[in-house]
Design an enzyme around this catalytic site. Structure first.
Site, PDB file in Angstrom:
ATOM      1  N   ASP A   1      25.439  48.335  16.710  1.00 57.93           N
ATOM      2  CA  ASP A   1      24.250  48.735  17.465  1.00 57.93           C
ATOM      3  C   ASP A   1      24.150  50.256  17.529  1.00 57.93           C
ATOM      4  O   ASP A   1      23.834  50.830  18.575  1.00 57.93           O
ATOM      5  CB  ASP A   1      24.290  48.140  18.865  1.00 57.93           C
ATOM      6  CG  ASP A   1      22.911  48.117  19.522  1.00 57.93           C
ATOM      7  OD1 ASP A   1      21.903  48.181  18.788  1.00 57.93           O
ATOM      8  OD2 ASP A   1      22.838  48.039  20.758  1.00 57.93           O
TER       9      ASP A   1
ATOM     10  N   LYS B   1      27.137  52.222  34.443  1.00 57.32           N
ATOM     11  CA  LYS B   1      26.304  51.176  33.850  1.00 57.32           C
ATOM     12  C   LYS B   1      26.467  49.920  34.708  1.00 57.32           C
ATOM     13  O   LYS B   1      27.546  49.331  34.776  1.00 57.32           O
ATOM     14  CB  LYS B   1      26.718  50.882  32.417  1.00 57.32           C
ATOM     15  CG  LYS B   1      25.860  49.806  31.748  1.00 57.32           C
ATOM     16  CD  LYS B   1      26.476  49.294  30.466  1.00 57.32           C
ATOM     17  CE  LYS B   1      26.409  50.312  29.367  1.00 57.32           C
ATOM     18  NZ  LYS B   1      26.871  49.756  28.068  1.00 57.32           N
TER      19      LYS B   1
ATOM     20  N   GLN C   1      17.503  52.637  31.476  1.00 52.46           N
ATOM     21  CA  GLN C   1      17.617  51.187  31.594  1.00 52.46           C
ATOM     22  C   GLN C   1      17.710  50.576  30.211  1.00 52.46           C
ATOM     23  O   GLN C   1      16.974  50.974  29.305  1.00 52.46           O
ATOM     24  CB  GLN C   1      16.410  50.612  32.347  1.00 52.46           C
ATOM     25  CG  GLN C   1      16.506  49.120  32.612  1.00 52.46           C
ATOM     26  CD  GLN C   1      15.450  48.647  33.592  1.00 52.46           C
ATOM     27  OE1 GLN C   1      14.744  49.460  34.178  1.00 52.46           O
ATOM     28  NE2 GLN C   1      15.333  47.347  33.777  1.00 52.46           N
TER      29      GLN C   1
ATOM     30  N   GLY D   1      19.194  46.816  27.828  1.00 53.10           N
ATOM     31  CA  GLY D   1      19.025  45.377  27.759  1.00 53.10           C
ATOM     32  C   GLY D   1      19.787  44.610  28.814  1.00 53.10           C
ATOM     33  O   GLY D   1      19.418  43.488  29.158  1.00 53.10           O
ATOM     34  N   PHE D   2      20.870  45.190  29.374  1.00 51.44           N
ATOM     35  CA  PHE D   2      21.704  44.444  30.311  1.00 51.44           C
ATOM     36  C   PHE D   2      21.741  45.054  31.707  1.00 51.44           C
ATOM     37  O   PHE D   2      22.521  44.635  32.538  1.00 51.44           O
ATOM     38  CB  PHE D   2      23.127  44.329  29.775  1.00 51.44           C
ATOM     39  CG  PHE D   2      23.207  43.553  28.495  1.00 51.44           C
ATOM     40  CD1 PHE D   2      22.883  42.214  28.462  1.00 51.44           C
ATOM     41  CD2 PHE D   2      23.571  44.167  27.310  1.00 51.44           C
ATOM     42  CE1 PHE D   2      22.938  41.493  27.287  1.00 51.44           C
ATOM     43  CE2 PHE D   2      23.631  43.450  26.124  1.00 51.44           C
ATOM     44  CZ  PHE D   2      23.312  42.114  26.121  1.00 51.44           C
TER      45      PHE D   2
ATOM     46  N   ASP E   1      28.361  52.531  24.060  1.00 53.19           N
ATOM     47  CA  ASP E   1      27.914  51.133  24.088  1.00 53.19           C
ATOM     48  C   ASP E   1      28.582  50.289  23.003  1.00 53.19           C
ATOM     49  O   ASP E   1      28.041  50.078  21.921  1.00 53.19           O
ATOM     50  CB  ASP E   1      26.399  51.046  23.941  1.00 53.19           C
ATOM     51  CG  ASP E   1      25.859  49.703  24.450  1.00 53.19           C
ATOM     52  OD1 ASP E   1      26.660  48.751  24.565  1.00 53.19           O
ATOM     53  OD2 ASP E   1      24.654  49.613  24.736  1.00 53.19           O
TER      54      ASP E   1
END
Length: 439
Positions: free
Chosen positions: A244, A147, A127, A129-130, A262
């Site tokens: 990131d 996702k 899991q 952040g989004f 990501d």
């Protein structure tokens, strides 16, 4: 349509007039009446048929227009992609962004739900952040990772579009492959190739699994990630800043090969652009460079800083965020810097590696990591130089300068109340900088 029919009718009247005239010449006044009646009847019939045809055509056109205005979820999904995601502005992607270059499949919701056992907890891989990531298997047997963006989150839509725009156009062995997406109703999902060993952090920071990463595998992960980042910065069609890069965004396949994932936070730079500024600082604690965290200034050197943190984490098996040496309050960067200055660099290596390692490779990786996390962005090497230093035993390497790092058990970067309860592995999207003390 109506004009054409009227023209046909007038032409028929003209021909009938000629018939009347010729018959008047041959037959006299007696035949004129009959010819006139026939001409008027035929012409009226043509006009009537034309009017009927026009009414029928108009009605069908109105019905089709009503159907277009009531598209199903799948058709709306295609419009969303074609109008907002796949076909991007020329200003942003220049002449290289041709819609026919993208063949991104659209999955329907039922297919994804079936593949993931209706998004069961047993299929959950993690899991962020989004939303959550699930493991799935398509009917033909292919394994996938899904996702699923949280429907309750007001964030994520732009990141979703950004990732589709970018990763669908990128092809490299060290970048995760996007297989397709699903956009139906309130659902937004990305479908990736499934990576057997999941994310690097799930192995590296797990005592039960870290022994899977011997030194050769760790060195390959460092070098593979460097090559993927070099591709983004220099060799891809677009100069891309990831923004990131972290252990949880490095995925490992069945052979422990690394793949960067990501791209929701990534940004494209123009051909001559070297840096940019943002008021919305995004990233993850422990990986953000000082100039980015403090001033919102990001560039390729911001990614280099994140890569340096990642290298030191891979070597040590410890997280930079939350790491504090027993006799001090230094984080991982500070601890590595102290050992390097004291000539004890080998003390940094993870005990889970065992005794089978190349000491020169270990020291070279530590030195590269420290060069990448130097406080001043201009002192950090480019990724092309990093790849050269990692793969050459004879390359001349400068001595690193003081890294940019935070001291203290509590981070000096604070989030607003809406993000204060996020897990440390999650990406933060709003950062308020109070103080950053770099030495």
């Amino acid at each position: 349509m109506l004009g054409k029919l009227l023209t046909t009718g007038l032409a028929q009247l003209y021909r009938n007039g000629n018939i009347i005239t010729s018959q008047k010449t041959r037959n006299g006044d007696g035949g004129n009446t009959t010819a006139l009646i026939i001409g008027i009847t035929v012409s009226a019939g043509v006009l009537l048929l034309g009017l009927i045809a026009y009414v029928v055509w108009k009605r069908k056109a109105m019905q089709n227009k009503g159907k277009i205005g009531k598209k199903g979820p799948h058709e709306r999904s295609q419009d969303f992609l074609l109008n907002e995601v796949v076909i991007s502005s020329k200003k942003e992607f220049s002449a290289e962004s041709q819609p026919d270059e993208l063949e991104l499949p659209l999955f329907d919701f039922d297919t994804i739900a079936t593949a993931t056992d209706n998004f069961s907890d047993e299929k959950k891989l993690g899991q962020g952040g989004f939303g959550c990531v699930y493991m799935g298997r398509l009917v033909e047997g292919q394994e996938i990772a899904v996702k699923r963006l949280s429907k309750n989150s007001g964030q994520g839509t732009e990141e979703f579009k950004n990732e589709v725009r970018l990763i669908a156009r990128l092809q490299h062995r060290n970048l995760v492959r996007l297989l397709g997406c699903c956009i139906e109703m309130d659902e937004k999902m990305l479908v990736y190739e499934y990576m057997e060993h999941r994310s690097l952090d799930s192995v590296l920071f797990n005592k039960a699994r870290s022994s899977l990463l011997n030194w050769q595998r760790r060195f390959n992960i460092i070098c593979g990630t460097a090559r993927g980042l070099l591709y983004l910065h220099q060799d891809s069609r677009f100069r891309i800043i990831h923004r990131d890069l972290k252990a949880s965004n490095i995925l490992l396949d069945g052979e422990m090969n690394p793949k960067i994932s990501d791209f929701g936070m990534a940004r494209i730079f123009g051909g001559d652009q070297t840096e940019a500024n943002t008021k919305r600082v995004v990233g993850t604690y422990g990986y953000m460079s000082p100039e980015y965290a403090m001033d919102g200034l990001f560039s390729a050197k911001s990614d280099v800083f994140s890569f340096g943190v990642l290298v030191l984490e891979v070597v040590s098996g410890k997280k930079n965020r939350g790491f504090y040496h027993s006799n001090s309050e230094l984080n991982l960067l500070g601890h590595a810097w102290r050992l390097w200055k004291e000539g004890k660099g080998m003390d940094l290596i993870d005990s889970a590696v065992g005794d089978s390692y190349n000491a020169q490779e270990v020291l070279r990786c530590i030195q590269v990591g420290l060069l990448c996390v130097q406080e001043r962005a201009e002192d950090r090497p480019s990724m092309s130089t990093v790849v050269l230093m990692l793969n050459s035993e004879t390359a001349t390497m400068p001595q690193p300068k003081t890294p940019g790092f935070c001291l203290g058990r509590r981070s000096t970067l604070e989030t607003d109340s809406s993000n204060s309860k996020q897990d440390e592995s999650c990406t933060v999207n709003q950062v308020t900088v109070t103080m950053l003390d770099a030495r």
